[in-house]
Design a protein around this motif. Sequence first.
Motif, PDB file in Angstrom:
ATOM      1  N   ARG A  19       5.156   0.456  -1.483  1.00 30.37           N
ATOM      2  CA  ARG A  19       4.750  -0.574  -0.512  1.00 30.37           C
ATOM      3  C   ARG A  19       5.980  -1.268   0.077  1.00 30.37           C
ATOM      4  NH1 ARG A  19      -0.292   0.606   1.044  1.00 30.37           N
ATOM      5  NH2 ARG A  19      -1.803   0.616  -0.687  1.00 30.37           N
ATOM      6  N   GLU A  59      -4.975  -0.354   1.226  1.00 34.42           N
ATOM      7  CA  GLU A  59      -4.285  -1.362   0.416  1.00 34.42           C
ATOM      8  C   GLU A  59      -5.253  -2.493   0.044  1.00 34.42           C
ATOM      9  OE1 GLU A  59      -0.360  -4.317   0.606  1.00 34.42           O
ATOM     10  OE2 GLU A  59      -0.844  -3.007   2.314  1.00 34.42           O
ATOM     11  N   PRO A  90      -4.440  -7.536   3.621  1.00 34.66           N
ATOM     12  CA  PRO A  90      -3.711  -6.679   2.673  1.00 34.66           C
ATOM     13  C   PRO A  90      -2.649  -7.466   1.930  1.00 34.66           C
ATOM     14  CG  PRO A  90      -3.992  -5.558   4.747  1.00 34.66           C
ATOM     15  CD  PRO A  90      -4.485  -6.943   4.974  1.00 34.66           C
ATOM     16  N   THR A 125       0.392  -6.875   1.033  1.00 39.37           N
ATOM     17  CA  THR A 125       1.791  -6.960   1.481  1.00 39.37           C
ATOM     18  C   THR A 125       1.917  -7.493   2.894  1.00 39.37           C
ATOM     19  OG1 THR A 125       1.708  -4.652   2.187  1.00 39.37           O
ATOM     20  CG2 THR A 125       2.507  -5.087  -0.045  1.00 39.37           C
ATOM     21  N   ARG A 181       4.606  -9.272  -2.298  1.00 36.97           N
ATOM     22  CA  ARG A 181       3.284  -9.519  -1.718  1.00 36.97           C
ATOM     23  C   ARG A 181       3.192 -10.964  -1.235  1.00 36.97           C
ATOM     24  NH1 ARG A 181      -0.193  -7.038  -6.761  1.00 36.97           N
ATOM     25  NH2 ARG A 181       0.440  -4.835  -6.540  1.00 36.97           N
TER      26      ARG A 181
END
Length: 1398
Positions: free
Chosen positions: A1229, A1303, A1316, A1318, A1337
């Motif tokens: 990610r 995600e 999401p 991130t 994140r």
Amino acid sequence: MATAVHRTGNSLHIEVDMQSVLTARKRREYRRREGNLSEDRPTLTSRVFHLSDKTHGAGPILFAWQNTLGNYLATTGSNHILNIYDRHGELKDEINLPGNCTGLGWDRDGDTLAVINDKNSTIILWDANTHKTSHLDSGMKDPLTFLLWSRVGHQLSVGTAKGNLLIYNHQTSRKVPILGKHSKKITCGAWSLQNLLALGSEDKTVTISNADGDTIRQTSVRMDPSDIQFSEMKTDERSVAGENTVSVCVGKKTLFLYNLNDPDNPIELAFQQRYGNIISYKWYGDGYVMLGFSHGYFIVISTHIKEIGQELFQARNHKDSLSAIAISLPLNKAATAGDNCIKIHDLSELKEMYAIITMEDETKGLGKLEWTDDGQLLAIGTQRGSLHTYLTKLPVLGDAYGTRIAYLTSLLEVTVVNHVEQRRVGRMKEQSVTIGIEVEPTFVALGPFHMAAGMNNRAWFYILGDKGPERMKDREYLGTINSMALNADYAAVFFENKVQLHLIEGEGGDGGTSEERETRLFPDSDIDLRITCCALTSDFLIYGTDAGGLHYFFIEDWQFVNEFRHVVGIRKVYPDMTGTRMVFIDDKSDGYVYNPVNDATLDIPNFSPTVKGILWENWPLDRGIFVAFDDDKVYTYVYCKETVGGPKVMLAGTTKLPYAQHPIMLHNGEVTCQTQSGKTTTLMLSTHNFHEKPSELPQSELRSALQQCLVLKRFKEAWVLCHFLNSKEGWLDLAKAAVQHLEIDFAIRVYRNIGEAGLVQSLQKIRGTEDQNLLAGYLAMFMDDFSLAQDLFLASSHPMAALEMRRDLLHWDQALQLAKALAADQIPYISKEYAQQLEFTGDYGNALTHYEKGVTRDENQREHDEACAAGIARMSIRMGDIRRGVNMAMKMPNRMLKKECASILESMKQFSESAMLFEKGGYYDKAASVYIRSKNWTKVGELLPQVTSPKIHAQYAKAKEADGRYKEAALAYENAKDYDNVIRIQLDHLNNPEEAVKIVRETQSIEGAKMVARFFQKLNDYGSAIQFLVMSKCNDEAFQMAQQHGQMEVYADIIGADATPEDYQSIALYFENEKNHYLAGKFFLLCGQHTRALKHFLKCPVTNDDSQAIEMAIETVGQANDDVLTHQLIDYLMGETDNIPKDAKYLFRLYMALRQYREAARTAIIIAREEQNAGNYRNAHDVLFSMYTELKSHKIKIPAEMANNLMILHSYILVKIHVKRGDHLKGARMLIRVANNISKFPSHVVPILTSTVIECHRSGLRNSSFSYAAMLMRPEYRNKIDLKYKKKIEAIVRKPDKTEEEEPNSPCPYCQFQLPETELVCPGCKNNIPYCVSTGRHMVRDDFTACPRCDFPALYSEFKNLLETEDNCPMCSERVSADHLKKIDDPSLYLHPDEGDE
């Protein structure tokens, strides 16, 4: 004043010039006096009676009051009738005269009236007692012209028209004719108190004769004499007592003063012509003469030789004429008659007008003016033949019952009134009631329903009903009534040392009262008692006797209920309304308050022997207050039935009583007084004179008012005053007064108000005590009156409280005495405590005795006995019995006792025993110290391992050094922490410089460093010597040594940051001379000379040390904050001076040093970009991070580009951490985020994309892997792919697998929108979301924490998980423990940081 003095013959003639007398001051006084004569001035009672001109005939009249008694008035006029009236105007007798009356007068006692006329030589005598007339033949052949009775004897002098004199003795009936006393008509005369007779005649001579008519003195005057008087003229020397001066009015113009003791120097006073003729004059006071003049003036002069001729007072009382003046000394008043009015003045204040009597009908003028001897009646004759009599003084008769009073308002009139009820708001006014009396009374008595008045042995009773007063009956008694008292049913009549108690109404029995209860005479016939006074209350008849007896007769039971015997006779009794409290005055003129309930008497303090009466307070809230009064003052007393010390009488204060006023009733501090004019006035006691608005009073008056309230027990008013006074002292006085009067609840309230919690608790504990003595004892103890407290405790139900108090107070002698009587088992314990106090005060002999008495030998009291034994041991040593004391101390296990005994022995210089006890008790330091004092070094050495005192070690070391045992001495000095001596011995005796240097470095000893420096200097080791000189603060010596021996760099390195600016400047100048620019600049910077410092730093050659010189230059500019120096350095860094641009990092550091954070931020972004381009991603990250935290600490807004670059670089760093930990999904990610910003990483595009493809494929993100693999297949990247991964990437592109899980979403911390994990920008609220430093994140609200070091946010669970394998924060690289992480419930500070400065 100006006077004209001349002699006429042998006379001294003084003419008074009043023009010089009327000074400005007297004029002002006169105007003020005239201004006071308003319509509101007081007037006398209306006239008693009036005799018209028909009674006497037209023309002037002659009249004379009976001497002494004043019961009769003799008058005669032109109708030749002599009228004799009583004082009420009733005609008692009438005598016809043959001709005009030429003289009338009463003898000295008023028993006989003598009258002469111009038609015959007979003297008419009228007896006042029998009302009979007799005639006396004078034997004179010529008309009688003058008559006068002696003032002291029984002689009557009669003068004739030819100057002959007859002296008649009325007692012996002897007549002595003196022929030729004068050659012409005798016109005037006077008798003296020495029974001398002065006569004046138309022959212009004055003779003074004795009682037999023999001439003693004779003098001539210039004109006809008149109005002869005897008096005493004041001289400088006190003359023989008696009337020594004859005063004569000469020709109506002058006043002739003839001194019998100085007959050769008579004085003649003349007055201003504007005054007119002298009408009359009167002597009064201390040699003063008042004169009235025909033009209305009256003046006062003094006959004192120093003041002779001076006018002390002058006024024009009457506009047209003045006819007479009169003086009444009992009244202290003077009266003048003139025009148609009488004006009365007070002799003590002549300027003030006392009263004016106006006779509007008398238009022909007034005549003679005369007062009765007692001043009650004033009579005036008129020119038309009428006579008026006015009441000027009434007998002060009155009585009170409660708040109602009855008083004489006229000679035959009594008024009953209740002023208190009249003033009370909201009730109907009680009208005053006037009662006419048959006779002029000598007593008045008032009860609730009746009033009585009478004289001699007769009394008249009146009932005070709703319809008005009604005469009920009159009654005669067995003797002359002295006084009378009434209650609702009975009258108590006091006469001739007896008291008769009888019913007022219903005599003869109406069936309601038995015959025996109708009347009773006290004392009983068989008892030999002389009653001296009596009083009557609603329930009791109370009387006192000459033997000191006080008798209470209870009317309801018709028997005596109480008898009390005083030591001397009782003169007066004054009970209160209930009879339960009474004041009596005995024959010694002492006053007492008597309580018939327990026969207790209390002395009244400061009781005046001249007290005339007592009044009790009628106001219900002040029942304990009474006043005593005499002629001048009213004394206010407070009777307190309950105080800590028992019943008490206190003098509250005194109030001046106005002249001639008689108190009759007291209510709420206001005394109602009778005056001689038949009126009542009110007098406010000075003790009750409270201000209506205490807030307006100054502090001093507030304190005085507070003390008044406390004395009167008016605690509520005192509370208000304390609030305004706002003084803790005032509150404490109030609380103490409340305690004194057993007002416990009120005292608690006061103490609570001022925060005295201890006293509040103490009072609350005893508040419920029922035993009065016990309660009073506690209160006396609180007030520090311990003797009283002990007496009260012993009289209470808990006498042990006295013992407890004495023990608490450490009063051991008293405590032992009490214990012997109350608790013998407590004696040992008290003895021990007493012994402890005696020991403390140094009385060791008695302390030993009491310690020995304190031993109980009781197993249960072992601790007590041990304390006593310890005391015995100490005291034995103190008293010289050392063996006993030491043996006891050695046997007992108490360490402290051994220490105490050892200390005593040491003070007594018994060192061996003292040291032994210290050692036995384990006090090794003290033992060693005492052994040292006794020079017992062997024992000291034995004890040394246990000794901790440096002082003892030092003493031991000195001893060993003196013996030459240096190693042992050094060890002892070291144990004593005397490192200077250790160093000295190591250098001087043991030659061990290494150990000395080691000790100096460890201890930083200045003296030691000096010694080491001198040692190295001897060895020519200048570097070491300089080092130790600096350490010993000898900077000047070190500098000189460094300069001499070329060791300046060593000196500069050693001196560090502890030197003074002067030291730094000296070093800088040295290096400047040596052309060492770097060190010169460094030390110029340290001494604050920034310009010179920068100059030297910029002169440094471009070498490897260049960076260090530039760093120092930046620091210099940062400290100087000088624009010139700043621009100079910037030019240098940009290459303007030497065409060599310097590294951008120096510019960044310059901006940081100058706190120009925005420029620093821009520079940091440029540096970071260069580092990124060079592939130094960690360096770029650290630059941005440091700049980020710097801006954040200064609350400056973070540039978006900087924040974004830091986020991308941090994401790249996180990739390595996650991949290393095997968390490939998180790594993938982050790589996706980095790959999306691949332009930021130009040096490593292909490796980063390769890693992204591999990690995405490994994590199952096939679609993302395919996307970035396709990007790598571009021609510009394809040939740069690592051969190891090239085939695999080509396979991914050829055989695409676009399956990929979405995600996971998590809520936005701002708006809870699901996005999401991130994604860092919320589609819902458009906010940039903070990211987690451990995962990259975005943050969520319910899993929020922050790095304890750098304060960057992180997901709590993820960060904690990361720290299980990692030790450092991914952002700041600082060491972080998972234990220090704290979950943040309210992340507002991170979600909405302050924007800072724009």
